[in-house]
Scaffold this motif. Structure first.
Motif, PDB file in Angstrom:
ATOM      1  N   ALA A 119       0.833  -1.194   0.000  1.00 26.51           N
ATOM      2  CA  ALA A 119       0.000   0.000   0.000  1.00 26.51           C
ATOM      3  C   ALA A 119       0.872   1.249   0.000  1.00 26.51           C
ATOM      4  CB  ALA A 119      -0.904   0.000   1.229  1.00 26.51           C
ATOM      5  N   THR A 120       0.397   2.273  -0.708  1.00 30.01           N
ATOM      6  CA  THR A 120       1.100   3.553  -0.681  1.00 30.01           C
ATOM      7  C   THR A 120       0.470   4.418   0.381  1.00 30.01           C
ATOM      8  OG1 THR A 120      -0.363   4.490  -2.340  1.00 30.01           O
ATOM      9  CG2 THR A 120       1.679   3.448  -3.125  1.00 30.01           C
ATOM     10  N   MET A 121       1.219   5.379   0.860  1.00 33.64           N
ATOM     11  CA  MET A 121       0.715   6.252   1.905  1.00 33.64           C
ATOM     12  C   MET A 121      -0.086   7.388   1.288  1.00 33.64           C
ATOM     13  SD  MET A 121       3.471   6.858   4.774  1.00 33.64           S
ATOM     14  CE  MET A 121       3.783   5.668   5.995  1.00 33.64           C
ATOM     15  N   PRO A 122      -1.378   7.478   1.623  1.00 28.97           N
ATOM     16  CA  PRO A 122      -2.166   8.615   1.164  1.00 28.97           C
ATOM     17  C   PRO A 122      -1.631   9.916   1.767  1.00 28.97           C
ATOM     18  CG  PRO A 122      -3.570   6.836   1.961  1.00 28.97           C
ATOM     19  CD  PRO A 122      -2.163   6.493   2.327  1.00 28.97           C
ATOM     20  N   GLU A 123      -2.014  11.021   1.127  1.00 26.14           N
ATOM     21  CA  GLU A 123      -1.451  12.304   1.541  1.00 26.14           C
ATOM     22  C   GLU A 123      -2.449  13.193   2.276  1.00 26.14           C
ATOM     23  OE1 GLU A 123       0.542  14.188  -1.709  1.00 26.14           O
ATOM     24  OE2 GLU A 123       1.421  12.309  -2.356  1.00 26.14           O
ATOM     25  N   SER A 124      -3.409  12.615   2.973  1.00 30.88           N
ATOM     26  CA  SER A 124      -4.357  13.425   3.730  1.00 30.88           C
ATOM     27  C   SER A 124      -3.717  13.868   5.044  1.00 30.88           C
ATOM     28  CB  SER A 124      -5.639  12.636   4.003  1.00 30.88           C
ATOM     29  OG  SER A 124      -5.377  11.636   4.976  1.00 30.88           O
ATOM     30  N   PRO A 125      -4.271  14.923   5.684  1.00 24.67           N
ATOM     31  CA  PRO A 125      -3.707  15.403   6.952  1.00 24.67           C
ATOM     32  C   PRO A 125      -3.668  14.318   8.022  1.00 24.67           C
ATOM     33  CG  PRO A 125      -5.285  16.983   6.097  1.00 24.67           C
ATOM     34  CD  PRO A 125      -5.353  15.759   5.217  1.00 24.67           C
ATOM     35  N   ASP A 126      -4.670  13.456   8.047  1.00 32.41           N
ATOM     36  CA  ASP A 126      -4.689  12.376   9.034  1.00 32.41           C
ATOM     37  C   ASP A 126      -3.493  11.446   8.836  1.00 32.41           C
ATOM     38  OD1 ASP A 126      -6.971  13.319  10.212  1.00 32.41           O
ATOM     39  OD2 ASP A 126      -8.302  12.010   9.060  1.00 32.41           O
ATOM     40  N   ASP A 127      -3.151  11.200   7.576  1.00 32.40           N
ATOM     41  CA  ASP A 127      -2.031  10.316   7.298  1.00 32.40           C
ATOM     42  C   ASP A 127      -0.706  10.960   7.693  1.00 32.40           C
ATOM     43  OD1 ASP A 127      -3.546   8.168   6.369  1.00 32.40           O
ATOM     44  OD2 ASP A 127      -3.761   9.140   4.419  1.00 32.40           O
ATOM     45  N   ALA A 128      -0.580  12.262   7.533  1.00 29.34           N
ATOM     46  CA  ALA A 128       0.635  12.955   7.965  1.00 29.34           C
ATOM     47  C   ALA A 128       0.753  12.859   9.488  1.00 29.34           C
ATOM     48  CB  ALA A 128       0.618  14.413   7.512  1.00 29.34           C
ATOM     49  N   ASP A 129      -0.381  13.002  10.166  1.00 25.84           N
ATOM     50  CA  ASP A 129      -0.395  12.882  11.624  1.00 25.84           C
ATOM     51  C   ASP A 129       0.001  11.462  12.035  1.00 25.84           C
ATOM     52  OD1 ASP A 129      -0.847  13.919  14.227  1.00 25.84           O
ATOM     53  OD2 ASP A 129      -2.829  12.958  14.258  1.00 25.84           O
ATOM     54  N   PHE A 130      -0.518  10.472  11.320  1.00 24.74           N
ATOM     55  CA  PHE A 130      -0.190   9.072  11.587  1.00 24.74           C
ATOM     56  C   PHE A 130       1.308   8.832  11.370  1.00 24.74           C
ATOM     57  CE2 PHE A 130       0.230   4.603  10.304  1.00 24.74           C
ATOM     58  CZ  PHE A 130      -0.367   3.974  11.388  1.00 24.74           C
ATOM     59  N   THR A 131       1.837   9.364  10.273  1.00 25.70           N
ATOM     60  CA  THR A 131       3.259   9.204   9.958  1.00 25.70           C
ATOM     61  C   THR A 131       4.120   9.836  11.043  1.00 25.70           C
ATOM     62  OG1 THR A 131       2.795   9.127   7.599  1.00 25.70           O
ATOM     63  CG2 THR A 131       5.045   9.703   8.240  1.00 25.70           C
ATOM     64  N   GLU A 132       3.714  10.998  11.517  1.00 25.24           N
ATOM     65  CA  GLU A 132       4.447  11.666  12.597  1.00 25.24           C
ATOM     66  C   GLU A 132       4.386  10.842  13.884  1.00 25.24           C
ATOM     67  OE1 GLU A 132       3.779  15.625  15.238  1.00 25.24           O
ATOM     68  OE2 GLU A 132       3.672  15.906  13.058  1.00 25.24           O
ATOM     69  N   ALA A 133       3.217  10.280  14.155  1.00 31.59           N
ATOM     70  CA  ALA A 133       3.059   9.451  15.359  1.00 31.59           C
ATOM     71  C   ALA A 133       3.924   8.190  15.262  1.00 31.59           C
ATOM     72  CB  ALA A 133       1.593   9.091  15.567  1.00 31.59           C
ATOM     73  N   ILE A 134       3.969   7.579  14.079  1.00 29.91           N
ATOM     74  CA  ILE A 134       4.813   6.394  13.875  1.00 29.91           C
ATOM     75  C   ILE A 134       6.279   6.756  14.087  1.00 29.91           C
ATOM     76  CG2 ILE A 134       5.679   4.777  12.121  1.00 29.91           C
ATOM     77  CD1 ILE A 134       2.995   3.945  13.206  1.00 29.91           C
ATOM     78  N   ALA A 135       6.697   7.914  13.607  1.00 30.73           N
ATOM     79  CA  ALA A 135       8.082   8.359  13.806  1.00 30.73           C
ATOM     80  C   ALA A 135       8.388   8.500  15.296  1.00 30.73           C
ATOM     81  CB  ALA A 135       8.330   9.677  13.070  1.00 30.73           C
ATOM     82  N   ALA A 136       7.429   9.008  16.057  1.00 31.14           N
ATOM     83  CA  ALA A 136       7.619   9.134  17.505  1.00 31.14           C
ATOM     84  C   ALA A 136       7.754   7.751  18.148  1.00 31.14           C
ATOM     85  CB  ALA A 136       6.460   9.916  18.130  1.00 31.14           C
ATOM     86  N   VAL A 137       6.957   6.792  17.682  1.00 31.46           N
ATOM     87  CA  VAL A 137       7.051   5.413  18.188  1.00 31.46           C
ATOM     88  C   VAL A 137       8.432   4.841  17.874  1.00 31.46           C
ATOM     89  CG1 VAL A 137       6.190   3.043  17.875  1.00 31.46           C
ATOM     90  CG2 VAL A 137       4.573   4.940  18.145  1.00 31.46           C
ATOM     91  N   GLU A 138       8.905   5.048  16.653  1.00 30.76           N
ATOM     92  CA  GLU A 138      10.232   4.548  16.274  1.00 30.76           C
ATOM     93  C   GLU A 138      11.322   5.127  17.172  1.00 30.76           C
ATOM     94  OE1 GLU A 138       9.737   3.641  11.518  1.00 30.76           O
ATOM     95  OE2 GLU A 138      10.247   5.672  12.144  1.00 30.76           O
TER      96      GLU A 138
END
Length: 160
Positions: A2-21
């Motif tokens: 799956a590719t990452m959609p570019e909606s604001p929610d997905d950016a928030d999710f990506t940022e949250a995943i980075a924090a988890v990492e």
């Protein structure tokens, strides 16, 4: 894939995943430090992987070397080297399986049981001190999240 959609929610999710990492990396470094400290507390030349092996033996008792290596995901050559060192440090004894003379049975010595028990008590005391101010509900939630952590741990390497 799956590719990452570019909606604001997905950016928030990506940022949250980075924090988890980031937190996982910190967590793994702290665990490795604790294993190193624990190993040295048992024997000044004991390596963290040796402590991990010895700790498992103390917790579960006598074990076949091959089975224990598989359970701990330790390569056979590493396991063999560590067993020799643990035996040299008089932290375990190695015997033959009466049913299979090729199989090695590992048993922690009474000294090893004593030292590992002391180290665990010290580590448990430190954990209690850190979690003392948490409510029972917070601890249950944390425990549940740690239970789910197993799948996450399989997805990332300690070098993350």
């Amino acid at each position: 894939m799956a590719t990452m959609p570019e909606s604001p929610d997905d950016a928030d999710f990506t940022e949250a995943i980075a924090a988890v990492e980031t937190q996982l990396g910190t967590f793994y470094r702290r665990v490795r430090t604790t294993w190193s400290e624990s190993a040295v507390a048992v024997h000044p030349s004991l390596q963290p992987i040796g402590y991990k092996i010895l700790s498992a033996l103390v917790q579960h008792g006598t074990a076949h070397a091959g089975t224990l290596g598989e359970q701990l995901a330790v390569d056979k050559s590493v396991m063999s080297r560590q067993v020799r060192m643990l035996e040299e440090f008089e932290l375990l004894t190695v015997g033959s399986d009466p049913n299979d003379g090729r199989a090695r049975i590992l048993t922690p010595t009474s000294f090893a049981v004593e030292r590992v028990t002391e180290v665990r008590a010290r580590n448990r005391h430190r954990l209690h001190a850190v979690l003392r101010d948490w409510t029972p509900e917070e601890l249950r939630v944390f425990s549940g999240l740690l239970g789910r952590f197993g799948a996450v741990a399989e997805a990332v390497s300690p070098e993350s």
